[in-house]
Design an enzyme around this catalytic site. Sequence first.
Site: not given
Lengths: 402, 86
Positions: A326, A162, A305, A390, A331, A294
Amino acid sequence: MNRVVITGAGTINPLGVDVPTTFAAMREGRCGIGALEIDDVDRLSIQIGGQIKGYDEAAHFNRQQISLYDRFTQFTLLAARQAIGQSGLTFSGELADLSGVVLGTSGGGLNTQDENYRAVYEAGKNRVHPFIVPKLMNNAAASHVSMEWNLRGPSFTVATACASSNHAMGQAFNMVRCGMAKVIVTGGSEAMLCFGGIKAWEGLRVMSRDACRPFSATRNGMVQGEGAGVYVFENYDHAMARGADILCEVIGFAMSSDASDIVMPSKQGAARAIAGAMKDARIDKGDVGYINAHGTGTAANDKTECAAVADVFGAHADQLMISSTKSMHGHLIGGTGAVELLACIMALRDGVVAPTIGYEEPDPECALDVVPNVARDAKVDVTLSNAFAFGGLNAVIALRKH
Amino acid sequence: MSIKDHVIAIIADQAMLEPSDIKMDHTLEDVGIDSLGLVESIFAIEETFDISVPFNANDPQSSEFDISSIAAIIAAVEQLKAEQAS
């Protein structure tokens, strides 16, 4: 050290087929997430996504090109055409040798893999089209951009899940900054909305069945999207000398690794990347007016976050705006940072901060100004864009108004 | 459609020409088919006739499958079909 500016931007994503339509959608807080239209969707438990509807590859590419261009390559080429067109650059001679392509993707030609696994495993075919390998490889998009526009310098593809696009754009920034290149075409692309691409994500149990609601107490997971964002990162002196229209300046970039868990995010890792980008840009925390989060809409990401932002910014955390687009486009995995950078450019250029839509109820663990549901007019001089992948690989990029 | 007409249709399609423009003594180069186009044409021939074409892209000249002209390709396909039937 050279200064680096953005002189072209292009995109195709669930909100629009170019930058102006995407900006309009972000201003209006429009949602590009809807029912998936793909094969075997009835066998999926997740049936929504940020899909580019009404897309006809034959309207953009001929048959020979389609035999070589996976959907993620097609998206890349369409976005690159807009970005390079806007920059006004043509590449020949020495400039061509000093210009390259650095793109992010996570799945690469996943549709091509999915279709051909179906052919050989499900349909029992013993023969596949000769170009499956050059079509599915992760660097196909970067290579086709280099061929289409004669970019003969350093080109490669970055795959960090990502954070792929942010890592790619960070490399592009540093390559131009250090003088390795005059121009880098950068950004990223993803086209993962096929049966196998969604089935794999279902397995993680982090997907929402109804909507992406980042930072809302009612959030219940992420939603996948698809598309591309591509930019022209150019040496500042080179851009000035030719009188280019400068969209904004890229001023800093940092990466960090959580070095802890393959899927769970770490506050410390995120905070080190955010603080690192500001240090690299030589800015104070008070300078930052907007952060494109994010903001995946998962329980774990959003609270981690927000905690990282609160840690890094202290009292100023309550003064800045942080939103997750998003909520509108989903995403885009390896392409997400590239499309999200548009929200930063819109804030700097147009003074409009994109909202976090779908916001229903405050979460005490996400107690920041997330620009809920409605875009906001604001004067913003510096923005950050976060990406936390990830594998614990974090990449944050800083932009300044020009 | 005969094997000949099928093969010509495949070559014409790949070369983006009309079938009537393809002559028996043409080489693939004459009709503008490059190495990638050749591999695609062989794939199309295999799919159309349900045969396996013995062709190695590393060394096209020494492959059993003769690609020296359109006529040679047609003859090779006809032979492969005949072998399949026997």
